[in-house]
Design a protein around this motif. Sequence first.
Motif, PDB file in Angstrom:
ATOM      1  N   VAL A  68      20.421 -12.632 -31.303  1.00 33.71           N
ATOM      2  CA  VAL A  68      20.036 -11.885 -30.106  1.00 33.71           C
ATOM      3  C   VAL A  68      18.691 -12.395 -29.591  1.00 33.71           C
ATOM      4  CG1 VAL A  68      19.319  -9.606 -29.264  1.00 33.71           C
ATOM      5  CG2 VAL A  68      21.385  -9.838 -30.650  1.00 33.71           C
ATOM      6  N   THR A 120      18.391 -14.112 -25.961  1.00 30.50           N
ATOM      7  CA  THR A 120      17.509 -13.485 -24.972  1.00 30.50           C
ATOM      8  C   THR A 120      16.449 -14.464 -24.492  1.00 30.50           C
ATOM      9  OG1 THR A 120      17.898 -11.325 -26.019  1.00 30.50           O
ATOM     10  CG2 THR A 120      16.025 -11.489 -24.507  1.00 30.50           C
ATOM     11  N   LEU A 158      24.402  -5.442 -23.720  1.00 34.04           N
ATOM     12  CA  LEU A 158      24.383  -5.831 -25.126  1.00 34.04           C
ATOM     13  C   LEU A 158      25.763  -5.608 -25.720  1.00 34.04           C
ATOM     14  CD1 LEU A 158      21.047  -4.094 -26.199  1.00 34.04           C
ATOM     15  CD2 LEU A 158      21.402  -6.535 -25.766  1.00 34.04           C
ATOM     16  N   MET A 178      16.330  -7.279 -28.760  1.00 35.20           N
ATOM     17  CA  MET A 178      16.289  -7.791 -27.390  1.00 35.20           C
ATOM     18  C   MET A 178      14.999  -7.359 -26.710  1.00 35.20           C
ATOM     19  SD  MET A 178      16.551  -6.736 -23.996  1.00 35.20           S
ATOM     20  CE  MET A 178      17.219  -5.107 -24.234  1.00 35.20           C
ATOM     21  N   CYS A 209      20.157  -0.667 -19.332  1.00 39.11           N
ATOM     22  CA  CYS A 209      20.655  -1.417 -20.482  1.00 39.11           C
ATOM     23  C   CYS A 209      21.798  -0.614 -21.089  1.00 39.11           C
ATOM     24  CB  CYS A 209      19.545  -1.625 -21.507  1.00 39.11           C
ATOM     25  SG  CYS A 209      20.041  -2.633 -22.922  1.00 39.11           S
ATOM     26  N   VAL A 230      24.179 -10.892 -25.568  1.00 35.70           N
ATOM     27  CA  VAL A 230      23.300 -10.387 -24.514  1.00 35.70           C
ATOM     28  C   VAL A 230      23.696 -11.048 -23.198  1.00 35.70           C
ATOM     29  CG1 VAL A 230      20.903 -10.158 -23.709  1.00 35.70           C
ATOM     30  CG2 VAL A 230      21.368 -10.311 -26.160  1.00 35.70           C
TER      31      VAL A 230
END
Length: 116
Positions: A36, A40, A68, A77, A95, A107
């Motif tokens: 992740v 990201t 996500l 993240m 999110c 992501v």
Amino acid sequence: MSDITRYEPGKRMSQAVAHGGLIWLAGQVGAPGESVTRQTEAILANIDRLLAEAGSSKSRLLQATIWLASMDDFQEMNAVWDAWIDPKNPPTRACGESRLATPDYRVEIIVVAAAG
């Protein structure tokens, strides 16, 4: 009427579209199978690149939508996001958890920015 400018257009979509003083980016993803954190970081670097190409920057972000694969990854993240975002000019943000295009994507980030 202002022109529409498409950046990196493909058969299915453009990576960014500018019109009327706004820039919309397609959903950005990192390398499949990476952590992740790495995904990201790659996504945010690509956002920086696309916004610069369109004449903008992260300081001009208006909105971000982050998907996500698992909300269990929210803190990981956010650690990358918080280090990247301009703290004086944070965008609105949502999110959520969603099944992404493949299980290797963890992501996906979509942003809208003001030009200039």
